[in-house]
Design a protein around this motif. Sequence first.
Motif, short mmCIF file in Angstrom:
data_model
loop_
_atom_site.label_atom_id
_atom_site.label_comp_id
_atom_site.label_asym_id
_atom_site.label_seq_id
_atom_site.Cartn_x
_atom_site.Cartn_y
_atom_site.Cartn_z
N LYS A 195 79.95 -46.75 6.76
CA LYS A 195 81.06 -46.63 7.54
C LYS A 195 81.94 -45.51 7.14
O LYS A 195 82.34 -44.72 7.90
N GLU A 196 81.61 -45.08 5.81
CA GLU A 196 82.67 -43.92 5.45
C GLU A 196 82.13 -42.63 5.04
O GLU A 196 82.85 -41.56 4.77
N VAL A 197 80.84 -42.49 4.69
CA VAL A 197 80.25 -41.20 4.26
C VAL A 197 79.83 -40.36 5.16
O VAL A 197 79.31 -40.60 6.32
N GLN A 198 80.17 -39.19 5.11
CA GLN A 198 80.15 -38.09 5.89
C GLN A 198 78.59 -37.48 6.25
O GLN A 198 78.33 -36.43 5.79
N VAL A 199 77.78 -38.42 6.72
CA VAL A 199 76.45 -38.03 6.93
C VAL A 199 76.00 -38.46 8.31
O VAL A 199 76.72 -39.31 8.98
N TRP A 200 75.12 -37.66 8.83
CA TRP A 200 74.63 -37.85 10.50
C TRP A 200 73.41 -37.78 10.28
O TRP A 200 72.65 -36.78 9.80
N GLY A 201 72.69 -38.59 11.35
CA GLY A 201 71.22 -38.67 11.33
C GLY A 201 70.91 -38.37 12.90
O GLY A 201 71.53 -38.69 13.70
N LYS A 202 69.99 -37.51 13.00
CA LYS A 202 69.24 -37.31 14.39
C LYS A 202 68.09 -37.89 14.42
O LYS A 202 66.93 -37.53 13.57
N GLU A 203 67.65 -38.70 15.35
CA GLU A 203 66.49 -39.21 15.68
C GLU A 203 65.48 -38.23 16.13
O GLU A 203 65.82 -37.66 17.23
N ILE A 204 64.38 -38.17 15.72
CA ILE A 204 63.22 -37.37 16.24
C ILE A 204 62.16 -38.14 16.88
O ILE A 204 61.82 -39.16 16.34
N VAL A 236 86.08 -23.00 10.03
CA VAL A 236 85.76 -24.34 10.76
C VAL A 236 84.56 -24.78 10.84
O VAL A 236 83.40 -24.14 11.11
N LEU A 237 84.14 -26.02 10.52
CA LEU A 237 82.96 -26.60 10.21
C LEU A 237 82.68 -27.68 11.34
O LEU A 237 83.41 -28.42 11.69
N LEU A 238 81.49 -27.55 11.81
CA LEU A 238 80.98 -28.33 12.87
C LEU A 238 79.82 -29.24 12.33
O LEU A 238 79.01 -28.77 11.78
N PHE A 239 79.82 -30.63 12.59
CA PHE A 239 78.68 -31.34 12.09
C PHE A 239 78.03 -32.22 13.33
O PHE A 239 78.69 -32.38 14.30
N GLY A 240 76.75 -32.74 13.16
CA GLY A 240 76.17 -33.50 14.08
C GLY A 240 76.23 -32.81 15.43
O GLY A 240 75.88 -31.70 15.71
N ARG A 241 76.35 -33.61 16.33
CA ARG A 241 76.36 -33.32 17.89
C ARG A 241 77.17 -32.14 18.11
O ARG A 241 76.89 -31.52 18.95
N LEU A 242 78.42 -32.18 17.46
CA LEU A 242 79.41 -30.78 17.82
C LEU A 242 78.64 -29.76 17.19
O LEU A 242 78.96 -28.72 18.15
N ALA A 243 78.05 -29.57 16.40
CA ALA A 243 77.33 -28.22 16.04
C ALA A 243 76.37 -27.84 16.82
O ALA A 243 76.19 -26.68 17.31
N GLU A 244 75.64 -29.08 17.56
CA GLU A 244 74.60 -28.62 18.38
C GLU A 244 75.42 -28.28 19.88
O GLU A 244 74.62 -27.19 20.45
N ILE A 245 76.47 -28.75 20.22
CA ILE A 245 77.02 -28.39 21.39
C ILE A 245 77.54 -26.89 21.27
O ILE A 245 77.42 -26.22 22.21
N CYS A 246 77.79 -26.40 19.96
CA CYS A 246 78.70 -25.27 19.91
C CYS A 246 77.57 -24.23 19.73
O CYS A 246 77.56 -23.05 19.30
N GLY A 247 76.18 -24.77 19.34
CA GLY A 247 75.17 -23.73 19.05
C GLY A 247 75.36 -23.26 17.64
O GLY A 247 74.40 -22.42 17.25
N GLN A 248 76.17 -23.62 16.89
CA GLN A 248 76.43 -23.16 15.33
C GLN A 248 77.29 -23.91 14.73
O GLN A 248 77.79 -24.80 15.30
N ASN A 249 77.08 -24.39 13.26
CA ASN A 249 77.89 -25.26 12.60
C ASN A 249 79.20 -24.44 11.87
O ASN A 249 79.88 -25.30 10.82
N ASN A 250 79.38 -23.23 12.09
CA ASN A 250 80.54 -22.35 11.38
C ASN A 250 80.96 -21.45 12.23
O ASN A 250 80.51 -20.48 12.74
N PHE A 251 82.59 -21.49 12.39
CA PHE A 251 83.22 -20.46 13.13
C PHE A 251 84.17 -19.94 12.18
O PHE A 251 85.02 -20.97 11.47
N VAL A 252 84.84 -18.68 12.27
CA VAL A 252 85.98 -18.06 11.45
C VAL A 252 86.93 -17.53 12.55
O VAL A 252 86.23 -16.74 13.24
N PHE A 253 88.08 -18.16 12.88
CA PHE A 253 89.09 -17.61 13.79
C PHE A 253 90.31 -17.85 13.40
O PHE A 253 90.53 -18.80 12.40
N GLU A 254 91.20 -17.34 14.36
CA GLU A 254 92.68 -17.45 13.84
C GLU A 254 93.05 -18.81 14.39
O GLU A 254 92.86 -18.85 15.77
N ALA A 255 94.00 -19.55 13.88
CA ALA A 255 94.64 -20.77 14.39
C ALA A 255 95.62 -21.31 13.49
O ALA A 255 95.70 -21.33 12.42
#
Lengths: 149, 75
Positions: free
Chosen positions: A128-137, B4-23
């Motif tokens: 539930k809580e740990v910042q890990v993500w899995g992508k199924e291939i 700004v760090l993006l993970f999982g699907r969000l990084a995929e959508i943005c095409g990268q996992n890290n941005f640096v900008f003013e906010a």
Amino acid sequence: MIEEKKHKKVFVKGPISPGFIADSLAKHAAKHNIGAHSMFMGQVRADVKENGQVVTGIAYEAYQEMATETLHNIREDAFAKYSLTCMHIYHSLGLVKTGEISLFVFTSSAHRRAALEACDYLVERIKKEVQVWGKEILESGETVWKQPG
Amino acid sequence: MVNVLLFGRLAEICGQNNFVFEAKDTDAVCDKLKTDFPEMKQFSFALAVNQIMITGNTKLKEGDEVALMPPYSGG
């Protein structure tokens, strides 16, 4: 492995091997206050997706700094809640193929109840809580983001 | 500038996992990403600033690390 280190190493590259699990158990033979061990191993399952494609592996990524802190807090909570002698948590990063192990939780205590309950508690909180993500291939090479569960 | 760090699907959508900008705050981070990558609007995510979970808009200062995290799916 230093038992009292503040932030224990959790993440391992690729699958967790059965040999590593056996070695972890063997290391506890010298700890004669232990009367019970409980282990959970999460294994990558060959799910069949809606398009008929079969999962061949899961690629894991983590927000490692934050996940390590989260795991540290979960460990502290478990030590406070249960009378444990030892607790070990390992999670894979990168590709883990179907049939391989991606999560290993290992608790030890003087009597069985604490080890069993703590192991279950840890697995539920980790999921539930740990910042890990899995992508199924999939067989075709397509990928599907794993649903929380 | 914020990191700004993006993970999982969000990084995929943005095409990268890290941005640096003013906010100036976390709403500005989300608004910018949703404008640049409209597909982001379809997915829910949690936010952390400097590795602390936040709820609601949070002011940012130079060098802050903002993470956008979809629901976790480890194990």
